[in-house]
Design an enzyme around this catalytic site. Structure first.
Site, PDB file in Angstrom:
ATOM      1  N   PRO A  58       0.802  -1.237   0.000  1.00  0.00           N
ATOM      2  CA  PRO A  58       0.000   0.000   0.000  1.00  0.00           C
ATOM      3  C   PRO A  58       0.829   1.279   0.000  1.00  0.00           C
ATOM      4  O   PRO A  58       0.263   2.368   0.040  1.00  0.00           O
ATOM      5  CB  PRO A  58      -0.810  -0.110   1.295  1.00  0.00           C
ATOM      6  CG  PRO A  58       0.057  -0.933   2.189  1.00  0.00           C
ATOM      7  CD  PRO A  58       0.800  -1.903   1.313  1.00  0.00           C
ATOM      8  N   CYS A  62       9.091 -10.077   4.349  1.00  0.00           N
ATOM      9  CA  CYS A  62       8.731 -10.275   5.757  1.00  0.00           C
ATOM     10  C   CYS A  62       8.450 -11.755   5.987  1.00  0.00           C
ATOM     11  O   CYS A  62       7.485 -12.115   6.643  1.00  0.00           O
ATOM     12  CB  CYS A  62       7.571  -9.370   6.180  1.00  0.00           C
ATOM     13  SG  CYS A  62       6.057  -9.623   5.269  1.00  0.00           S
TER      14      CYS A  62
HETATM   15  N1  SAM Z   1       6.283  -2.181  -0.164  1.00  0.00           N
HETATM   16  C1  SAM Z   1       4.910  -2.211   0.289  1.00  0.00           C
HETATM   17  C2  SAM Z   1       4.773  -1.274   1.483  1.00  0.00           C
HETATM   18  O1  SAM Z   1       5.734  -1.075   2.219  1.00  0.00           O
HETATM   19  O2  SAM Z   1       3.666  -0.756   1.685  1.00  0.00           O
HETATM   20  C3  SAM Z   1       4.475  -3.615   0.623  1.00  0.00           C
HETATM   21  C4  SAM Z   1       4.638  -4.552  -0.548  1.00  0.00           C
HETATM   22  S1  SAM Z   1       3.947  -6.152  -0.296  1.00  0.00           S
HETATM   23  C5  SAM Z   1       5.148  -6.914   0.674  1.00  0.00           C
HETATM   24  C6  SAM Z   1       4.204  -6.852  -1.864  1.00  0.00           C
HETATM   25  C7  SAM Z   1       3.332  -6.287  -2.958  1.00  0.00           C
HETATM   26  O3  SAM Z   1       3.720  -6.902  -4.197  1.00  0.00           O
HETATM   27  C8  SAM Z   1       1.848  -6.555  -2.805  1.00  0.00           C
HETATM   28  O4  SAM Z   1       1.133  -5.346  -2.853  1.00  0.00           O
HETATM   29  C9  SAM Z   1       1.495  -7.426  -4.019  1.00  0.00           C
HETATM   30  O5  SAM Z   1       0.208  -7.179  -4.544  1.00  0.00           O
HETATM   31  C10 SAM Z   1       2.582  -6.994  -4.997  1.00  0.00           C
HETATM   32  N2  SAM Z   1       2.844  -7.960  -6.089  1.00  0.00           N
HETATM   33  C11 SAM Z   1       2.391  -9.225  -6.245  1.00  0.00           C
HETATM   34  N3  SAM Z   1       2.805  -9.728  -7.420  1.00  0.00           N
HETATM   35  C12 SAM Z   1       3.550  -8.774  -8.006  1.00  0.00           C
HETATM   36  C13 SAM Z   1       4.212  -8.689  -9.252  1.00  0.00           C
HETATM   37  N4  SAM Z   1       4.217  -9.690 -10.114  1.00  0.00           N
HETATM   38  N5  SAM Z   1       4.854  -7.519  -9.560  1.00  0.00           N
HETATM   39  C14 SAM Z   1       4.857  -6.481  -8.680  1.00  0.00           C
HETATM   40  N6  SAM Z   1       4.239  -6.525  -7.491  1.00  0.00           N
HETATM   41  C15 SAM Z   1       3.584  -7.645  -7.163  1.00  0.00           C
END
Ligand code: SAM
Length: 312
Positions: A118, A238
């Site tokens: 987010p 994480c």
């Molecule tokens: N960095 C964010 C923060 O600090 O608010 C949290 C990121 S969360 C760990 C990982 C994110 O990667 C999720 O929102 C997910 O939907 C997204 N995601 C999933 N598949 C992905 C892809 N193929 N390419 C880029 N992002 C992806």
């Protein structure tokens, strides 16, 4: 409710033996709430004055300026303050704050956040860049993408360009374009498990961990392609599973190791562990030893961080 048995059996093999019991306990209770000043809208002294006037009791986190902790039971009151509504503070776990701080983007740089929603870390990147330069934020999930956009707007970010797209395609579309890249990879979120919240573990399985590892490998290769020579890439998750941490880095180093070095990381607390040297049949490149595994406490979530540099 208890944690999945396969998860605890694996965790026992991953974390230091003498810390295992204490680490297991951290899944049983909510963490202390931490938050930081949004430097795009306020300063530490202004926010402190504003919160004190509103009767919010906070404690400074000594090792990071503009970062504070409050008891979990005071969180609701914090979210009812003008400072919260006005986007002058942002509630975030300390581990999440550390990753963008270690990447250390500077004003006027070209920066990519490859898995952004987010947006908690995108906000810190924008703050460190003082809303200058070019900050690309990528997120493929539609719902999460719009949350990211709302967050950036509410917190006063003006240098971000948002893209609802798959991060795996970015390296080929934007070769060697970015000076700093954050890949806070999608992961099985093992460090967010809670024994009092069944939903937190319901999607987890060893099979899912292995599937996620494949996605992480491809995202890391894409990030490498998008990184300028001389640029820095920070990889974080994480999760505790080596398949999601050391393994994707091993895969990257096997393909591009001659053009990459890892950088040592020094953190201001001792709940850390070196990366694993081996897991199952895999023996990891010794450069991965520069990464850090943050071990969970009652305040900090577990986390994995590795900082890499692409040689010129
Ligand atoms: N960095 C964010 C923060 O600090 O608010 C949290 C990121 S969360 C760990 C990982 C994110 O990667 C999720 O929102 C997910 O939907 C997204 N995601 C999933 N598949 C992905 C892809 N193929 N390419 C880029 N992002 C992806």
């Amino acid at each position: 409710m208890s944690l999945p048995e396969a998860f605890t059996e694996r965790l026992e093999k991953i974390v230091p033996h003498e810390r295992f019991a204490a680490i297991l306990k951290t899944f049983d209770a909510p963490k202390q709430v931490t938050f930081r000043v949004n430097t795009l809208k306020s300063t530490p002294s202004e926010l402190e004055a504003e919160l004190s006037q509103g009767g919010i009791a906070f404690e400074r986190v000594e090792w990071m300026e503009g970062v504070y902790r409050i008891a979990p039971e005071d969180k609701l009151r914090l979210t009812q303050t003008e400072a919260f509504y006005g986007g002058r503070l942002y509630i975030q776990n300390l581990s999440s704050m550390i990753a963008p701080v270690l990447l250390a983007p500077r004003p006027e740089e070209t920066v990519l956040d490859l898995a952004a929603a987010p947006g908690g870390k995108t906000l810190i990147l924008a703050g460190m860049m003082q809303n200058t330069g070019w900050l690309s934020a990528v997120e493929p999930s539609r719902e999460r993408f719009f949350r990211l956009c709302d967050n950036l707007k509410q917190q006063g970010v003006t240098n971000a360009h948002t893209y609802m797209t798959d991060g795996r395609s970015v390296g080929k579309k934007c070769p060697e374009m970015f000076e700093r890249i954050l890949l806070d990879a999608p992961c099985s979120s093992e460090a967010r498990f809670k024994t009092y919240d069944e939903k937190s573990t319901s999607f987890w399985s060893v099979h899912k961990v292995k599937e996620t590892s494949k996605l992480q490998r491809r995202l890391l290769l894409s990030a490498f392609d998008a990184l300028k020579p001389g640029g820095k890439l920070l990889y974080s998750t994480c999760s505790f599973s080596p398949e999601e941490n050391e393994s994707p880095l091993q895969h990257l180093l096997e393909r591009h190791g001659e053009r990459l070095k890892t950088l040592p990381l020094i953190l201001p607390f001792d709940n850390v562990q070196k990366p694993l040297e081996r897991w199952g049949k895999e023996v990891y490149d010794e450069r991965i030893q520069n990464a850090v595994r943050i071990l969970p406490t009652d305040t900090i979530d577990g986390f994995f961080i590795c900082l890499l540099e692409k040689t010129s």
